[in-house]
Design an enzyme around this catalytic site. Structure first.
Site, PDB file in Angstrom:
ATOM      1  N   GLY A   1       0.748  -1.352  -0.039  1.00 33.63           N
ATOM      2  CA  GLY A   1      -0.061   0.172   0.117  1.00 33.63           C
ATOM      3  C   GLY A   1       0.845   1.035   0.200  1.00 33.63           C
ATOM      4  N   THR A   2       0.482   2.416  -0.533  1.00 33.57           N
ATOM      5  CA  THR A   2       1.286   3.449  -0.590  1.00 33.57           C
ATOM      6  C   THR A   2       0.801   4.676   0.101  1.00 33.57           C
ATOM      7  OG1 THR A   2      -0.283   3.991  -2.511  1.00 33.57           O
ATOM      8  CG2 THR A   2       1.923   3.036  -2.865  1.00 33.57           C
ATOM      9  N   THR A   3       0.025   5.498  -0.069  1.00 34.73           N
ATOM     10  CA  THR A   3      -0.089   6.854   0.657  1.00 34.73           C
ATOM     11  C   THR A   3      -1.320   7.172   1.503  1.00 34.73           C
ATOM     12  OG1 THR A   3       1.260   7.930  -1.058  1.00 34.73           O
ATOM     13  CG2 THR A   3       0.319   9.602   0.361  1.00 34.73           C
TER      14      THR A   3
END
Length: 302
Positions: A50-52
Site C-alpha cells: 500500500g502506498t499513501t
C-alpha cells in the site's frame, strides 16, 4: 488442548486477563504475526504494498484518508485496495506498507480492542489503544528489517479531552502524537507539502476533506506508486471522519463531487502555451530555431 475447566471449557479460556494478544500467544501462537519462517532477504515485489495515507485535524475531529493503489515492484497489483478502517466506534487506522501483513495487523488490533472491552466492561483509553498498536508493531520489526514494513496512522476521538487526536508510527513501533496533520507511505513527502500549504486551524469538515483529497492528488502527481482519483472507473480515495459521534466513511457521492470539483479547478488553473515562429502560424508550422520563438499563453490569444 485438554478440557479440564468448569462447564467444559479449556483452562486457557478461563485464564484471567483482558488482552487477546496475550491469550493467542499462549494458546494459539501460530496465528500471531512474526511466527512464520523468515528469510535473510525478501524481494520487494513479492507482495503488494500500500502506498499513501494522510490524516488531519479539523475543528470538530479528524479526517483520515488513503489512496486505492497497491503495487508490486513497478506493477499495479490492485486498484481498489482499502487502507482506512474503523478500529472501533471512535477510532480509525490507516495502513501503508506491506498490504497483507498490514490488513492482518488491523484485524488483530480490532479484535484486541473488542476483546478488552468485553472483558473489562469499558473501552481502552485512546492512549491505551495507541500504545497497544505500538506493541503490535514492535513484534513485526524483524519483518520490517527484511523489507516487509507496516507503517500505520492511528486517529481517534478522546472523550476525556473532547478532541480528535493523531498518532504516527515508525517500523520499530515508535509512537508519535502529531499536531495538525500527518501522512505516511511512498507519496508522503509530496502529500505533506500540500498539507503544509493548505491546512489551517479551525477547518470545517468539508474543507478538511477537500484538503485530504488535494494532498493525495499532489502525491499521485509525483509518485508512481500512489493513485489519484480514477475518473474513468469512478474509483475514489477512501476517507473517514472521526468525531464525538464516532467513525463514519464519507459517501461515494460526496467523494465523486469533491474530486470532480478539484479536477475542474485544476484544469482551469493549468496554463497552456503554444510555441510560435514569428509570422507563421498553422498546422504546417515547424519548430522555430533558437531565439526566434514567442511563448503565447492561450489566455492572451485573440
Amino acid at each position: 488442548m485438554t478440557i479440564t475447566g468448569s462447564r467444559g471449557f479449556p483452562d486457557g479460556y478461563l485464564a484471567p486477563g483482558s488482552s487477546f494478544l496475550d491469550f493467542a500467544a499462549q494458546h494459539a501462537p501460530t496465528i500471531m504475526p512474526g511466527t512464520q519462517p523468515t528469510f535473510d532477504t525478501i524481494p520487494q515485489d513479492i507482495a503488494p504494498h500500500g502506498t499513501t495515507i494522510v490524516a488531519l485535524e479539523y475543528h470538530n475531529g479528524i479526517i483520515i484518508a488513503g489512496d486505492r493503489r497497491a503495487t508490486m515492484g513497478t506493477t499495479i497489483a490492485h486498484r481498489e485496495i482499502e487502507k482506512v478502517f474503523a478500529a472501533d466506534e471512535h477510532s480509525a487506522i490507516a495502513i501503508a506498507g506491506t498490504a497483507g501483513l498490514a490488513i492482518e495487523l488491523v484485524r488483530l488490533f480490532q479484535l484486541e480492542l473488542e476483546h478488552y472491552e468485553k472483558i473489562e466492561g469499558t473501552p481502552l483509553s485512546l492512549d491505551g489503544k495507541a500504545n497497544r498498536l505500538s506493541t503490535m508493531l514492535r513484534s513485526h520489526l524483524h519483518l520490517a528489517l527484511q523489507g516487509l514494513p507496516i507503517v500505520p496512522i492511528f486517529a481517534g476521538w478522546d472523550s476525556t479531552r473532547h478532541q480528535g487526536r493523531l498518532f504516527a508510527y515508525d517500523v520499530t513501533g515508535g509512537r508519535y502524537e502529531e499536531p495538525n496533520f500527518t501522512c505516511a507511505g511512498s507519496g508522503s513527502v509530496f502529500a505533506r507539502s500540500a498539507l503544509k500549504k493548505l491546512w489551517k486551524p479551525q477547518l470545517d469538515a468539508t474543507r478538511a476533506i477537500t484538503i485530504a483529497l488535494e494532498a493525495l492528488w499532489d502525491a499521485a502527481d509525483d509518485d508512481t506508486a500512489t493513485a489519484g482519483p480514477d475518473i474513468i472507473r469512478r474509483i475514489w480515495p477512501i476517507i473517514a471522519v472521526i468525531d464525538h459521534k464516532g467513525f463514519r466513511y464519507v459517501s461515494e457521492a460526496d467523494l465523486a463531487h469533491a474530486n470532480d470539483t478539484i479536477a475542474h479547478q485544476r484544469s482551469q488553473d493549468h496554463q497552456h502555451v503554444r510555441v510560435l515562429e514569428p509570422g507563421r502560424d498553422g498546422p504546417g508550422n515547424r519548430l522555430p530555431s533558437q531565439g526566434s520563438a514567442t511563448i503565447i499563453p492561450e489566455s492572451d490569444q485573440s
